[in-house]
Design a protein around this motif. Structure first.
Motif, short mmCIF file in Angstrom:
data_model
loop_
_atom_site.label_atom_id
_atom_site.label_comp_id
_atom_site.label_asym_id
_atom_site.label_seq_id
_atom_site.Cartn_x
_atom_site.Cartn_y
_atom_site.Cartn_z
N HIS B 285 9.92 -3.28 -6.51
CA HIS B 285 9.70 -2.51 -5.30
C HIS B 285 8.77 -1.33 -5.50
O HIS B 285 8.35 -0.69 -4.54
N ASP B 291 6.59 -2.88 -1.79
CA ASP B 291 7.54 -1.90 -1.29
C ASP B 291 7.76 -2.11 0.21
O ASP B 291 8.72 -1.60 0.78
N LYS B 293 8.97 -4.21 3.21
CA LYS B 293 9.91 -5.32 3.28
C LYS B 293 9.35 -6.51 4.05
O LYS B 293 9.83 -7.63 3.90
N ARG B 296 7.99 -8.75 1.38
CA ARG B 296 9.07 -9.42 0.65
C ARG B 296 9.67 -10.52 1.51
O ARG B 296 9.95 -11.61 1.03
N TYR B 452 14.97 -0.67 -7.02
CA TYR B 452 15.11 -0.15 -5.66
C TYR B 452 16.42 0.59 -5.53
O TYR B 452 17.33 0.42 -6.35
N HIS B 490 15.49 -8.11 -0.99
CA HIS B 490 15.31 -7.46 -2.28
C HIS B 490 15.06 -8.49 -3.36
O HIS B 490 14.27 -8.28 -4.28
#
Lengths: 318, 529, 299
Positions: B285, B291, B293, B296, B452, B490
């Motif tokens: 992250h 970083d 989301k 991700r 994170y 995550h």
């Protein structure tokens, strides 16, 4: 003669020292160490730095580098190779069985290589630039070109499908059961020996060609002496030496260098031990192995040099 | 009903109620099995590898064990402890030990030995390493009030305490020996297990022989066992195929299973199970653009897990589409719910379109390149690596793979240079506390290489850990799962590993479980003739 | 000319007019058919590598989960691998990797090895002795172990593999070149150059190096074959070029061995490609050596 021998022996020492320093430094430059290799297998969520430090201390990895080196060197001087960082067992023990296997394989492969190289090389030289010559050269270069692991895969595949042969589970040492032992090692020895015969064949061929051009040979041929007599008596004697040299030098490399062959044939030899030791960052074991192989290599070189010096006095006085 | 008919009916009912495979175990025979790696030492408290469990576990007992006949591998069963109770506040656990258990040298086992062993695991003296110490941070003390009682006092009540005692590594050692030399067990073996130690030839094999004075009368059935060390999987397959070995306890690949079955036909039994191991994609992250989301989530939306489950299960040891728990276990999310999470949709096209949209929103250009760091282990890291890169390619990401040797891997990841990397998790038992610990904020769990902080996630974990009502706990586990895999993405789960054990049909009494660390004491195993 | 007929005169004229390199090639093919075959193979490989984009029927990275482990057929001439990728396309693109790594490593090895060898011979004395010892140290390592160690330090990937393969080649080249350079050092023109006051660098580069070109060339071609083989071995061990790049050694890993019985095309063709390539380079190099070595010429 004795002076020459002494001189050559002394020359080995700085080389060995150089090898020792090189492998020592190389290993410590490589990222990761044996403690990490051992305990980080599961991504350990509960692993503590504390545990790793304890382990490192036990193995002496927290000492400064120069100290680790001198400890090791001191041990070597007493012929004490120390213990493996991975198992804690004496290194001599770890190496013994594998060394026997690799030695046997190297000897068998070298023998096969010689048995192939000499007659083929002679044949190619005598029939130079004919189809015999071409066939021999193609055959031997094919051996050089074929990746040994691929050859191994094909061999095993053929034996599995055609002969329904299953590779043996455990290695049988020679003194336990010679037939089973030979049956196990003959296939990798053939794969390796075939490959290394190429170098010898090439050498034999060029050495023979050189000798065949010599005046005294041509005189003998002109006189009508039978070709075979010439070959066995005159030419062969002079041509064989470089070939044997080449093959014995290769032999030293066969000891630690058969990594992929051992993997494919599932042999518990020095090559696999090397790979395991490096991947586990077992410094002491890797160092010992490298020193072993280097020493053997230098010894073989030494004996070859002595043989040459004995045969050709001019070399001694250079 | 006439009496005869009644008798017949009773007999029929009795016969039908017999378990299908109720043959009587036969005594005798030596079980031969290959082990892919050799144990560096004999100390279970110190090692992490199955290479220790497979050849050495038969020499020891643990306080409790996982029920060997239960396929889910989650039920506790008595071993050295006959029974146990928990106090009302959940902070005291009392275990009643069996009487008449003898070590292989004839000495009798008492609570002293159990206490000394657990003290070594939980409170090791300085200079002695214990790998699983962190798992017992809730334990305040271990007491032995009398010869057959052991008491564990906890600081806080914990729903997973019993599970933590099921660890197959917690061998019970002799207190007398530990008092003299804490490191003795690294190079020596002295236990109470069903087999006694005969020999260990380095690089070759370990042999164990039946313990005639074993406390479980009638067991073990086998005369002995021989664990042969074989690094190369082709050789292991050849051994089973050639009927020189009976079983391999870790697992074979689908190709290997097929080759064994095609050769041996009905001389082989295949047991399969989801495996309590999974590879996850970790995302650093602290590296841009990860970083964000949206990026991700795009990474997980790009993965067509259902197609992969079908395709990759043919070539690799993976199969089931999974969330944070092994499918089929008590706390696993059922498929209908799981398929609602990002990356688990059945409609792959829609999922990829959404991924591309998110990438665009986040400002990631088409053809964006990043490096995926993978671990240098062939199966199943390599095929999964190829699959991941292929899937990301289809949403316009140009991914390069950097493979790091196993020994240097976690050192590299820990340094924080990697962008996206392969992480993994293997457990001996399926239990949310163990399986979800990984995802906690890095400040709480330094082994979370994603770097994170997520306090909401941490709170969910704590709540489920203290939950005593199973339904409530399930709800909390699902909320945790949704946050870590979908909302925040995550970590990305790939596919659950799949354990395939083709073994000789002669081997009976062994049930596959999701863990290759379990069910290796071999006391229930027997061979037909 | 006495005794010449009109026919032979025309032939002679024709020969005199044909470009010299053309007739040289013709002589080469005629005298050394093996070398010609080798050269042909090398050329084919170079052509494959250069035109991979046009020649390959599929993208080497394109997977097809519906056609995994497919046998050779009209759609996929050499079949597909475990991910449904076309084997033929991967072999064609693999030639690029092989050439790149092979050329890179052998060039690096030959260049540095020759420089070290020549310099060592030129300076002689203590410098020579020290360099010899250092080279001996590297020599004593088995080739693959040295390559493994370099990979362990630097990591995997194409660039590092080139370095890892060049490493064992440098001392070998140095030794051979040094032997030839020693002979050249005694040549009068080198003495003359020194008398004229030329600097060391100039003498080494301008006067000595060009005269040891023959052994350097032979070494380089021999290295190429070995480099390709070594790259294949490293990739096979998982320490070389990585997925999803198309590389022959890499194609022989994992699934190829696992499915060797049920899908043998995955193992057979990449291995064949490697063997053929190394074979070609070796044949060519062999004949090259024969051609350049005056003692072995046929009468």
């Amino acid at each position: 003669m004795a002076r020459y021998i002494l001189k050559r022996l002394l020359a080995m020492i700085p080389t060995l020292l150089g090898v020792a320093i090189l492998i020592f430094l190389l290993l410590r430059v490589v990222p990761g160490d044996v403690v990490e290799a051992r305990f980080m297998t599961q991504g350990s969520q509960f692993l503590s730095q504390e545990l790793m430090d304890i382990e490192r201390k036990k193995l002496g990895l927290d000492q400064p580098m120069w100290q680790q080196f001198t400890t090791w060197m001191g041990g070597l001087a007493r012929l004490d190779f120390g213990v493996s960082m991975w198992t804690g067992g004496a290194i001599g023990e770890e190496i013994k069985l594998r060394f026997a296997l690799s030695l046997q394989l190297a000897l068998m492969a070298s023998t096969i290589a010689t048995l192939l190289a000499i007659p083929l090389g002679i044949l190619a030289a005598v029939k130079q630039d004919t189809w015999v010559d071409y066939t021999v050269r193609v055959f031997s270069i094919a051996g050089l070109a074929t990746p040994s692991f691929w050859l191994g895969i094909l061999m095993i595949l053929t034996m599995l499908t055609v002969f329904k042969w299953v590779p043996p589970m455990v290695f049988t040492p020679f003194w336990v059961n010679p037939w089973e032992n030979l049956a196990q090692l003959i296939w990798p020895a053939l794969a390796v020996g075939y490959r290394y015969s190429a170098v010898g064949t090439r050498m034999m061929r060029s050495a023979m060609l050189e000798v065949l051009r010599e005046d005294y040979i041509r005189t003998a041929r002109a006189k009508g002496l039978w070709l075979k007599l010439i070959l066995t008596r005159h030419a062969l004697k002079n041509a064989i030496l470089p070939v044997l040299t080449v093959i014995s030098l290769e032999f030293a490399f066969l000891l630690g260098g058969l990594v992929v062959t051992e993997q494919v044939f599932n042999l518990n030899g020095l090559g696999m031990l090397f790979v395991e030791a490096i991947s586990r960052r077992d410094y002491t074991l890797t160092q010992a192995l490298v020193m072993l192989v280097a020493t053997i290599f230098l010894l073989v070189n030494f004996f070859v040099d002595i043989a040459y010096a004995w045969l050709d006095p001019r070399i001694r006085y250079s | 009903m006439k009496p005869v008919t009644r008798l017949l009916a009773l007999a029929a009912a009795a016969w039908l109620s017999l378990p299908l495979n109720a043959q009587t175990p036969r005594n005798g025979g030596e079980l031969v099995f290959p082990v892919p790696s050799e144990p560096p030492s004999y100390d279970g408290h110190r090692e992490e590898t199955f290479g220790l469990i497979h050849p050495i576990a038969p020499f020891y007992n643990t306080l409790l064990r996982v029920d060997p006949n239960d396929k889910s591998g989650t039920k506790p069963a008595p071993s050295l402890a006959e029974s146990w109770t928990a106090s009302a506040d959940g902070k005291t656990y009392t275990f009643k030990l069996r009487k008449g258990v003898k070590f292989h040298d004839g000495a009798e086992l008492t609570s002293r030995d159990v206490k000394a062993s657990y003290d070594k695991i939980i409170f090791p003296p300085p200079g002695v390493g214990s790998t699983r110490k962190g798992q017992y941070s809730d334990v305040a003390a271990v007491e032995a009030p009398d010869a057959t009682t052991v008491v564990f006092k906890l600081k806080e009540p914990s729903g997973s305490f019993i599970s933590s005692l099921l660890s197959p590594y917690n061998f019970i050692y002799k207190a007398e020996i530990l008092a003299k030399d804490m490191n003795w067990y690294e190079k020596n073996i002295m236990g109470t297990g069903p087999f006694t130690f005969v020999e260990h030839v380095k690089g070759s094999h370990v042999v164990g022989k039946k313990n005639a004075a074993y406390w479980d009368k009638g067991k073990p059935y086998l005369d002995g066992f021989r664990a042969v060390f074989m690094r190369d999987s082709a050789a292991q397959v050849a051994a089973v195929r050639g009927e020189r070995a009976h079983i391999q306890f870790r697992g074979f690949s689908p190709a290997e299973r097929d080759s064994i079955v095609s050769t041996l036909g009905n001389k082989v039994t295949v047991q399969e199970s989801p495996w309590d191991c999974i590879l996850l994609v970790g995302i650093n992250h602290q590296k841009k653009p990860f970083d964000d989301k949206r990026v991700r989530r795009a990474l997980t939306l790009a993965l067509d897990r259902h197609q992969a489950s079908q395709a990759l299960s043919r070539i690799a040891i993976v199969k089931a589409v999974a969330g944070v728990q092994v499918p089929g276990t008590p706390f696993a999310t059922p498929p209908e719910e799981l398929n609602k999470l990002a990356g688990y949709w059945k409609d792959a096209e829609k999922s990829r379109a959404e991924a591309k949209k998110l990438l665009k929103e986040a400002g990631v250009p088409e053809g964006f390149s990043f490096t995926f760091t993978n671990r240098g282990i062939p199966m199943p890291y390599e095929p999964l690596g190829v699959w991941l890169i292929d899937q990301w390619r289809r949403v316009g990401l140009n991914v390069k793979q950097e493979v790091v040797e196993a020994a240097a891997y976690f050192g590299t990841i820990r340094k924080g240079d990697a962008q996206v990397f392969m992480d993994f998790q293997c457990g001996y038992i399926v239990e949310p506390d163990l399986d979800m610990y990984k995802f906690l904020s890095t400040s709480r769990n330094p082994a979370n290489y994603g770097r994170y902080e997520d306090p909401i996630l941490d709170a969910l974990y704590d709540k489920q850990s203290r939950a005593t009502n199973p339904e409530e706990r399930k709800r909390l586990v699902r909320a945790f799962e949704k946050r870590v895999l979908d909302d925040e993405a995550h970590y990305l789960m790939t596919l659950q590993w799949h354990r395939i054990i083709p073994h000789s049909a002669k081997v009976k009494g062994w049930t596959v479980t999701p863990s290759h660390y379990l069910n290796n004491t071999l006391d229930t195993v027997w061979l037909t003739q | 000319m006495p005794g010449s007929t009109p026919a032979s005169a025309t032939a002679e004229l024709a020969r005199a007019e044909a470009p010299r390199w053309f007739s040289a090639i013709g002589d080469f093919v005629h005298q050394r058919p093996l070398g010609a075959i080798g050269a042909a193979i090398v050329l084919v490989m170079v052509a494959l590598a250069a035109t991979a984009g046009w020649l390959a029927p599929y993208d080497p990275l394109e997977t097809d989960y519906g056609a995994m482990l497919a046998a050779p057929d009209a759609k996929h001439w050499l079949g597909t691998d475990a991910f449904g990728r076309d084997v033929l396309s991967r072999i064609v693109y693999g030639s690029r990797t092989a050439l790149m790594v092979g050329l890179g490593a052998s060039l690096l090895g030959a260049v540095f090895g020759s420089l070290i060898g020549v310099a060592s011979a030129y300076f002689g004395g203590r410098v020579d002795l020290i360099v010899q010892r250092v080279m001996d140290v590297f020599f004593a390592f088995p080739v693959i172990i040295l390559a493994l160690a370099v990979v362990a330090v630097l990591g995997t990937g194409a660039g590092n593999v080139i370095l890892a393969i060049a490493a064992p080649m440098i001392p070998r080249c140095a030794r051979v070149v040094r032997a030839s350079a020693l002979a050249v050092r005694e040549m009068p023109y080198v003495d003359a150059a020194r008398a004229a006051g030329y600097g060391h660098r100039r003498i080494i580069l301008r006067h000595m190096l060009p005269n040891v070109m023959a052994p350097i060339l032979i070494m380089a071609t021999a290295f190429l074959g070995e480099a390709i083989l070594l790259e294949a071995s490293l990739s096979f061990l998982g320490l070389g070029v990585q997925e999803p790049t198309a590389a022959w050694g890499l194609m022989l890993r994992g699934a190829a061995v696992q499915f060797a019985e049920s899908a043998p095309w995955m193992a057979i063709f990449p291995g064949l490609a490697i063997s053929l390539a190394v074979f070609g380079f070796n044949l060519f190099g062999d004949s090259l050596r024969d051609a350049l070595d005056p003692r072995l010429r046929t009468q």
